[in-house]
Each structure stands twice: as C-alpha cells, then as structure tokens.
Design an enzyme around this catalytic site. Structure first.
Site, PDB file in Angstrom:
ATOM      1  N   HIS A   9       0.854  -1.202   0.000  1.00  0.00           N
ATOM      2  CA  HIS A   9       0.000   0.000   0.000  1.00  0.00           C
ATOM      3  C   HIS A   9       0.883   1.243   0.000  1.00  0.00           C
ATOM      4  O   HIS A   9       1.403   1.657   1.028  1.00  0.00           O
ATOM      5  CB  HIS A   9      -0.875  -0.024   1.257  1.00  0.00           C
ATOM      6  CG  HIS A   9      -1.957   1.004   1.258  1.00  0.00           C
ATOM      7  ND1 HIS A   9      -3.215   0.732   1.739  1.00  0.00           N
ATOM      8  CD2 HIS A   9      -2.001   2.293   0.852  1.00  0.00           C
ATOM      9  CE1 HIS A   9      -3.980   1.817   1.631  1.00  0.00           C
ATOM     10  NE2 HIS A   9      -3.244   2.775   1.101  1.00  0.00           N
ATOM     11  N   HIS A  61       1.862   5.211  -2.105  1.00  0.00           N
ATOM     12  CA  HIS A  61       1.493   6.310  -3.002  1.00  0.00           C
ATOM     13  C   HIS A  61       2.758   6.981  -3.532  1.00  0.00           C
ATOM     14  O   HIS A  61       3.580   7.466  -2.748  1.00  0.00           O
ATOM     15  CB  HIS A  61       0.658   7.359  -2.255  1.00  0.00           C
ATOM     16  CG  HIS A  61      -0.590   6.827  -1.636  1.00  0.00           C
ATOM     17  ND1 HIS A  61      -1.814   6.911  -2.242  1.00  0.00           N
ATOM     18  CD2 HIS A  61      -0.798   6.199  -0.456  1.00  0.00           C
ATOM     19  CE1 HIS A  61      -2.732   6.359  -1.465  1.00  0.00           C
ATOM     20  NE2 HIS A  61      -2.134   5.911  -0.373  1.00  0.00           N
ATOM     21  N   ASN A  98      -5.055   6.745  -6.676  1.00  0.00           N
ATOM     22  CA  ASN A  98      -5.632   8.083  -6.467  1.00  0.00           C
ATOM     23  C   ASN A  98      -4.679   9.167  -6.977  1.00  0.00           C
ATOM     24  O   ASN A  98      -4.185  10.011  -6.242  1.00  0.00           O
ATOM     25  CB  ASN A  98      -5.998   8.300  -4.998  1.00  0.00           C
ATOM     26  CG  ASN A  98      -4.822   8.196  -4.060  1.00  0.00           C
ATOM     27  OD1 ASN A  98      -3.825   7.547  -4.377  1.00  0.00           O
ATOM     28  ND2 ASN A  98      -4.921   8.827  -2.908  1.00  0.00           N
ATOM     29  N   ASP A 154      -9.088   3.439  -3.228  1.00  0.00           N
ATOM     30  CA  ASP A 154      -8.247   3.893  -2.129  1.00  0.00           C
ATOM     31  C   ASP A 154      -8.601   5.300  -1.676  1.00  0.00           C
ATOM     32  O   ASP A 154      -8.759   6.211  -2.481  1.00  0.00           O
ATOM     33  CB  ASP A 154      -6.780   3.871  -2.566  1.00  0.00           C
ATOM     34  CG  ASP A 154      -5.884   4.461  -1.513  1.00  0.00           C
ATOM     35  OD1 ASP A 154      -5.645   3.779  -0.506  1.00  0.00           O
ATOM     36  OD2 ASP A 154      -5.456   5.619  -1.689  1.00  0.00           O
ATOM     37  N   ASN A 183      -5.661   8.898   7.621  1.00  0.00           N
ATOM     38  CA  ASN A 183      -6.974   8.311   7.367  1.00  0.00           C
ATOM     39  C   ASN A 183      -6.798   6.827   7.059  1.00  0.00           C
ATOM     40  O   ASN A 183      -6.196   6.495   6.043  1.00  0.00           O
ATOM     41  CB  ASN A 183      -7.655   9.012   6.191  1.00  0.00           C
ATOM     42  CG  ASN A 183      -9.097   8.557   6.014  1.00  0.00           C
ATOM     43  OD1 ASN A 183      -9.673   7.946   6.906  1.00  0.00           O
ATOM     44  ND2 ASN A 183      -9.678   8.845   4.856  1.00  0.00           N
ATOM     45  N   ASP A 195       1.315   2.547   3.763  1.00  0.00           N
ATOM     46  CA  ASP A 195       0.439   3.653   3.360  1.00  0.00           C
ATOM     47  C   ASP A 195       1.259   4.938   3.222  1.00  0.00           C
ATOM     48  O   ASP A 195       0.844   6.018   3.658  1.00  0.00           O
ATOM     49  CB  ASP A 195      -0.715   3.845   4.336  1.00  0.00           C
ATOM     50  CG  ASP A 195      -1.841   4.704   3.754  1.00  0.00           C
ATOM     51  OD1 ASP A 195      -1.766   5.076   2.550  1.00  0.00           O
ATOM     52  OD2 ASP A 195      -2.800   5.003   4.487  1.00  0.00           O
ATOM     53  N   HIS A 219       3.105  14.406   1.202  1.00  0.00           N
ATOM     54  CA  HIS A 219       2.407  15.674   0.958  1.00  0.00           C
ATOM     55  C   HIS A 219       3.411  16.818   1.084  1.00  0.00           C
ATOM     56  O   HIS A 219       4.385  16.727   1.833  1.00  0.00           O
ATOM     57  CB  HIS A 219       1.282  15.896   1.973  1.00  0.00           C
ATOM     58  CG  HIS A 219       0.127  14.968   1.829  1.00  0.00           C
ATOM     59  ND1 HIS A 219      -0.685  14.956   0.720  1.00  0.00           N
ATOM     60  CD2 HIS A 219      -0.349  14.005   2.659  1.00  0.00           C
ATOM     61  CE1 HIS A 219      -1.634  14.037   0.877  1.00  0.00           C
ATOM     62  NE2 HIS A 219      -1.445  13.450   2.036  1.00  0.00           N
TER      63      HIS A 219
END
Length: 391
Positions: free
Chosen positions: A53, A55, A87, A144, A247, A274, A278
């Site tokens: 998982h 990003h 996403n 997701d 989240n 996860d 950012h």
C-alpha cells in the site's frame, strides 16, 4: 555479487552468492571469483520488503512525490517491490496508465512496482465497465482513500471480481458517518465488505485496519473460511491518541494492543506503509497521511520485536513473504537458493535518530522526526544489484 558474513533470520552466519538476479548459493567461505563483494560484517540479512500500500503520486501530483524519488525512498527503506494506489490525477482506471507507471518504475530500476486500478471509473462511485476489460496482469482494484459508498455498486464489483479473478483492496470507510464517528465508519464498512466477500467468494484485502472491532470482525470471518487478508500500518502500531492527521485516524491504546494481539494470532497478514507524501502547504491545509517507506522497518522492529517480543523472522514475513503471497509474486520474500536476489541488510543493535531532512522522499510529513529507533537499513539489493547503500 557475493554477500560475505551476513547473519540470517535463524541467527546463523553465511555468505550468499547472487547471480543473474537469483540467490545462487548460501554457505560458508564461498569464493568471490571476481564478484563484487558486499561485506555484511555480521549485520542481519532479510528478504527485500514488499509494500502492499504505497502512493508515489504519479501522474498529477509529482510535486509531492514522483517515481524516481518514491523509488529512492523505497530502496532506502529496504523495499524491493511496492503496490501503488490509483488516487492520482487522472485516477488510474485503465491499463494504459497502469502500464506506463510500471514501465517508468522499471526504467528507474531501484524497485519493482505494481499499479492498482480504481474500482469505479475515475472514482465516480458507480461505473464498473472498465473492470470487465482489464488485462490479465492487472489483478488488484481499489477505491483507495474513499471506499465504494454504495452497497449495490460494491456488490456488483465483487461479482465482477469473482468472475475475473480480481482482488478487491478496501479502504473501509462509510463517508456519511465518518464526519461524526470515524470508528463506526470503519467498522460498518469493514463488516459490509466481509459479508460481500463471503457471499461472492472474491478475494478481499482490507487496507490499514485500525480498530479493535474491525480486526476482531476480520478474525471471525477468517475462522469461517472467508477469503480475506488484511494489513496494518506502522503508524497505527506506534501512535495512540495523537492528533496527527491520517486516514483512518490514529486510534487509542486499546486499539494498538488489539492490533498487536491480532499480529500474534495470525489475523493480520501484512504490514504496509500507506506511504502518503504531501507538501508542507498541503499538510498544513489538512491533507491526511505521512511518509513511511524509510521508517517502516525500524518502527516495527522497535515496537514489535524489542518492545513486544515478536520474533524477527515473523516480522520479516509480515513485510516480505506474506505480502508476496498476497500479490502472487513467486520467488520473492525468501532467503533461499533459487529465490529472487531481493534482499535487505539491517543493523539491529545500534540506535539511530530519525531525521526528516535526510529522507529520500520529496516530502517531509514525518511525525517520527527526532525519535530514537532500532533497525536501520544499511543496504538494499534488488535483482542482485545494490539499489541502496547507506553512506
């Protein structure tokens, strides 16, 4: 490559000869025969970690992370394979975009990547036709960060997944409820998706499980033979009662204890990062998530092995062999002759301090900054070649 003097999971010391991307031999005093030599110096050699998982924000949000920096962060954390969420912008809803991301990861060459595809097209909440034409190499679908809110749509998705051999990865959150009760939001959608999994027989993987009630429901479903797996994150194991925004949210100490017990009981199948980079500006505006690839093993080794007494071999399995099985990656997640030469060399006994400014990720949203941990990654080998070496 010859790795000399490594300590294996069973505590024995050995040399490993790596050739043509595979582990060719394991033994004592293996001859170098002109090979590049990596002196392990008694440090511990584990299978390369596999993240279920992750990003990397490509395409559309490369100011947070891109494939090159994501690859570098993964390698620095001991990872040799990552499973990427859809996403992005545009949302990954088809083969062309998925294959482009995987091809770029292969070009960078530090880690392998699998790109998942959205359950509903462009996260529109209802369109599923694209699932019926996915090629054979795209087997994992997820909404997701949102979850499919309509029970009827999710039921149809499970029916298609059962027919086509797809695995549904679920972010369990009833978004009508989460504004006022985040715990109930996760628990209700977890139970809904477990029932759909049991009814249709499609494989379900529950992402970032965080509550006591959810993990207990998963355990009951497993005992009934429901084809479900689940993951927990390092941050849901480490933190309790803090306000750092992720989240699902950071839960309470009783939830952490329940997750640890579920790991011991075999209910939890994997630890996944996860990894959610950012920018400082986006984080200040309330974006949920933290970077995690470069700290995952140290956080989990410190928490689970040093504090909770979990055996190292089992932590390694949660981060390598078990995720490999979920993703269907033959030859990965093991240190044995004939396996892929994807390996991680770690220093277990020397503490170190996390410094977010030294991370390889573009982003610095790392709440572990300043913490002292054990389990520093010293080197990562992908396909028999160094992909990371600590300076």
């Amino acid at each position: 490559m010859l790795i000399r003097g490594a300590k294996l999971e069973n505590g024995q010391t050995a040399d490993l000869l790596l050739r043509q991307g595979k582990i060719a031999a394991i033994g004592l005093e293996l001859p170098a025969e002109g090979e590049e030599v990596l002196e392990a110096g008694g440090r511990t050699l584990l299978p390369g970690f596999i993240d279920l998982h992750c990003h990397w924000r490509t395409p559309g949000f490369e100011y947070k992370e891109d494939i090159a920096t994501g690859s570098a962060a993964a390698a620095a954390g001991g990872y040799t394979f990552v499973n990427l969420m859809p996403n992005t912008k545009p949302v990954c809803s088809g083969a062309e975009q998925a294959h482009a991301v995987m091809a770029e990861a292969a070009r960078v060459g530090l880690v392998e990547a699998n790109q998942t595809v959205s359950i509903t097209e462009q996260f529109d909440g209802h369109t599923l036709d694209h699932l019926k034409t996915l090629p054979e190499d795209l087997k994992f679908i997820t909404e997701d960060g949102k979850g499919v809110q309509s029970g009827a749509v999710m039921a149809r998705a499970f029916a298609i997944a059962a027919e086509r051999g797809l695995t549904i990865m679920s972010h369990a959150e009833d978004m009508d409820i989460s504004p006022w009760d985040y715990r109930l939001a996760e628990n209700l959608e977890t139970v809904r998706n477990l029932h759909l999994c049991e009814y249709y027989g499609a494989r379900l993987h529950l992402c970032h499980v965080s509550t006591r009630e959810a993990v207990e429901a998963i355990g009951r479903a497993k005992r009934r033979g429901v084809p479900v797996t689940c993951e927990v994150t390092p941050h849901h194991l480490w933190f309790a009662g803090t306000e750092y925004r992720v989240n699902p949210p950071i839960r309470q100490a009783a939830d952490v204890a329940a997750l640890v017990e579920a790991i011991r009981a075999g209910t939890v199948d994997a630890i996944a990062t996860d990894h959610a980079p950012h920018s400082d500006e986006d984080k200040a505006k309330g974006a949920a998530g933290m970077v995690g690839l470069e700290t995952a093993f140290a956080v989990c080794y410190t928490k689970l092995c040093r504090q909770e007494g979990l055996e190292l071999y089992y932590l390694a399995a949660l981060m390598s062999r078990f995720p490999a099985a979920i993703l269907g990656l033959a030859g990965k997640g093991r240190v044995e002759v004939g396996a892929d030469a994807d390996l991680t060399l770690v220093e277990l006994d020397t503490p170190f301090t996390v410094d977010r400014e030294a991370l390889h990720s573009k982003s610095r949203n790392c709440p572990y900054h300043g913490l002292t941990l054990y389990g520093r990654v010293d080197a990562t080998i992908k396909g028999g070649r160094l992909s990371y070496r600590r300076k």
